[in-house]
Design a protein around this motif. Structure first.
Motif, mmCIF file in Angstrom:
data_model
loop_
_atom_site.group_PDB
_atom_site.id
_atom_site.type_symbol
_atom_site.label_atom_id
_atom_site.label_comp_id
_atom_site.label_asym_id
_atom_site.label_seq_id
_atom_site.Cartn_x
_atom_site.Cartn_y
_atom_site.Cartn_z
ATOM 1 N N HIS A 228 34.488 2.960 -3.866
ATOM 2 C CA HIS A 228 35.928 3.257 -4.388
ATOM 3 C C HIS A 228 35.765 4.150 -5.940
ATOM 4 C CE1 HIS A 228 38.151 1.902 -1.063
ATOM 5 N NE2 HIS A 228 37.216 0.923 -0.977
ATOM 6 N N GLN A 265 37.931 -8.107 -8.649
ATOM 7 C CA GLN A 265 38.066 -8.535 -7.375
ATOM 8 C C GLN A 265 38.777 -9.937 -7.192
ATOM 9 O OE1 GLN A 265 34.193 -8.327 -5.269
ATOM 10 N NE2 GLN A 265 34.442 -5.892 -5.101
ATOM 11 N N THR A 285 50.823 -0.003 -8.803
ATOM 12 C CA THR A 285 50.116 0.925 -8.034
ATOM 13 C C THR A 285 49.122 1.696 -8.715
ATOM 14 O OG1 THR A 285 51.995 1.253 -6.584
ATOM 15 C CG2 THR A 285 50.465 2.867 -6.427
ATOM 16 N N LEU A 288 43.022 5.225 -7.121
ATOM 17 C CA LEU A 288 41.422 4.712 -7.490
ATOM 18 C C LEU A 288 40.547 6.155 -7.428
ATOM 19 C CD1 LEU A 288 40.684 1.562 -5.425
ATOM 20 C CD2 LEU A 288 41.569 1.996 -7.890
ATOM 21 N N LYS A 292 42.572 7.527 -3.023
ATOM 22 C CA LYS A 292 43.519 6.625 -2.548
ATOM 23 C C LYS A 292 44.574 5.664 -3.220
ATOM 24 C CE LYS A 292 40.603 6.296 1.478
ATOM 25 N NZ LYS A 292 39.617 5.424 2.718
ATOM 26 N N GLN A 294 46.158 2.280 -4.144
ATOM 27 C CA GLN A 294 46.067 0.872 -3.865
ATOM 28 C C GLN A 294 46.974 0.018 -4.644
ATOM 29 O OE1 GLN A 294 44.718 -0.059 -1.427
ATOM 30 N NE2 GLN A 294 42.883 1.550 -1.020
ATOM 31 N N SER A 296 48.004 -3.729 -6.831
ATOM 32 C CA SER A 296 47.346 -4.856 -7.280
ATOM 33 C C SER A 296 47.939 -6.212 -6.817
ATOM 34 C CB SER A 296 47.236 -4.774 -8.834
ATOM 35 O OG SER A 296 48.624 -5.080 -9.057
ATOM 36 N N MET A 318 42.529 -7.369 -7.846
ATOM 37 C CA MET A 318 42.597 -6.292 -6.535
ATOM 38 C C MET A 318 41.980 -6.962 -5.381
ATOM 39 S SD MET A 318 44.120 -3.734 -7.885
ATOM 40 C CE MET A 318 43.803 -2.308 -6.931
ATOM 41 N N LYS A 321 37.796 -5.489 -0.927
ATOM 42 C CA LYS A 321 37.383 -4.155 -0.560
ATOM 43 C C LYS A 321 37.937 -2.832 -0.979
ATOM 44 C CE LYS A 321 41.536 -3.990 2.642
ATOM 45 N NZ LYS A 321 41.960 -3.808 4.088
ATOM 46 N N GLN A 322 38.900 -2.995 -1.967
ATOM 47 C CA GLN A 322 39.338 -2.024 -2.773
ATOM 48 C C GLN A 322 38.461 -1.590 -4.229
ATOM 49 O OE1 GLN A 322 43.364 -2.911 -3.778
ATOM 50 N NE2 GLN A 322 44.108 -3.220 -1.816
#
Length: 379
Positions: A228, A265, A285, A288, A292, A294, A296, A318, A321-322
């Motif tokens: 990412h 993470q 918001t 990244l 995309k 993502q 928080s 986050m 996986k982000q």
């Protein structure tokens, strides 16, 4: 739809000049249509109707009697049913606006606008002028009497961090922010373009020196998990990796100048947090490096210990996986800590201000010493 037409009146002096042998062209009339409002369930339509009415009244003045009469013709559906019951209580535009918004705006409208303000950040391709004016308009919808200094502060908190650092304390109005910010933004873009050209020239020269270099075929998709962040890869330069203390534990992190905020993470946060440690749920918001968007899961003020100094930075938590790395130190941390990256020399400089008493206690320096800054060169 009700229409009004009016043109400029002709004075006696203008009629006298019209007899002279000069070309004369009549002014076209201005056609205005009073806005209408019917069956709708959208909050934006309610606000837009009021704004269009105020724009109309700015160009075409109407008496209170005319206004009340015209509202009978432009309202339809449930709005007309409401108006038939309320019109005897309304005598001017101010009273109508207050009663109309109270009847058709949801009770949590201002709360929703406030949430939009917190989530609204400057896009990567959005200039500071467009963002500032859009953000100010939303602020005034939230609170019409919001002081301009507060509007400027909110804009700087949500715009590009590198840009905000150059403007904070130097601008006090939105107009100043846009004017000075556009110049700073242009300089930053020019600097970025210049370095891109320099890197391209170096890459071309390197290619000429190594004509037999093999190139990787990227036409086929690469296997493995999606990365990412561009800086996180299997060959991350040692310069970008650091170790610092968090909650009494040693944690590896990367220094990422491409990230405006510090990110962590969720798995790492759960490992660091003590039993019952609260995390403020804060949905923000982010766009990244993979393009995309993502959101928080929360925001936590975390104290980081590095080179004997401590800094507290709001860290956004986050989903695992982000992020491709457990902890990413963004520009907010780098700016607060005073970190300067020297990519060419493969080190970084950490600027730390010391008081006279600190120098005497830890380094034996005299209190009269003028030394107030210490530079750490870290390989």
């Amino acid at each position: 739809m009700t229409r009004f037409s009016f043109g400029a009146a002709t004075s006696d002096s203008e009629r006298m000049h019209s007899t002279m042998p000069t070309a004369s062209y009549p002014k076209p009339p201005i056609n205005l249509e009073f806005p209408s409002f019917g069956e709708t369930k959208e909050t934006s339509d309610v606000v837009e109707f009021v704004e269009r009415c105020e724009n109309f009244l700015t160009l075409r003045h109407m008496s209170d009697t005319e206004l009340v009469a015209i509202l009978n013709a432009v309202l339809s559906g449930p709005a007309r049913s409401w108006w038939l019951a309320e019109r005897n209580k309304v005598h001017n535009w101010g009273e109508f606006k207050k009663a109309f918004l109270g009847a058709f705006l949801p009770t949590d409208y201002l709360t929703e606008v406030e949430k939009q303000l917190k989530a609204m950040i400057q896009g990567s391709e959005q200039c500071i002028g467009d963002f500032a004016y859009d953000y100010r308009a939303l602020c005034l919808k939230w609170k019409a009497d919001l002081p301009e200094e507060e509007v400027v502060r909110r804009i700087l908190n949500n715009c590009n961090a590198s840009l905000a650092g150059s403007l904070r304390g130097a601008v006090h109005t939105v107009e100043q922010l846009v004017k000075v910010g556009s110049l700073v933004e242009r300089d930053l873009n020019s600097k970025r373009d210049c370095w891109a050209k320099v890197n391209q020239i170096k890459a071309n020269e390197k290619g000429k020196k190594n004509p037999t270099a093999r190139y990787v075929n990227t036409s086929k998709p690469l296997s493995g998990p999606t990365q990412h962040l561009a800086l996180v890869q299997s060959t991350t330069p040692p310069l970008l990796q650091v170790v610092l203390g968090v909650c009494g534990k040693q944690v590896e992190a990367i220094l990422d100048t491409g990230s405006t905020f510090t990110l962590m993470q969720c798995q790492l946060w759960e490992a660091l947090a003590g039993p019952g440690e609260p995390m403020r749920h804060f949905n923000r918001t982010f766009v990244l490096a993979d393009g995309k968007t993502q959101t928080s899961e929360g925001r936590v003020p975390i104290t980081y210990e590095w080179h004997g100094m401590m800094w507290t930075v709001d860290t956004y938590v986050m989903a695992d996986k982000q992020l491709a790395f457990p902890l990413i130190l963004g520009l907010d941390f780098l700016g607060q800590a005073g970190v300067r990256l020297n990519v060419g020399e493969k080190n970084y400089e950490l600027f730390i201000h010391f008081s006279a008493s600190h120098l005497e206690d830890h380094y034996g320096a005299s209190r009269k010493s003028k030394l107030s800054m210490c530079i750490w060169l870290c390989p």
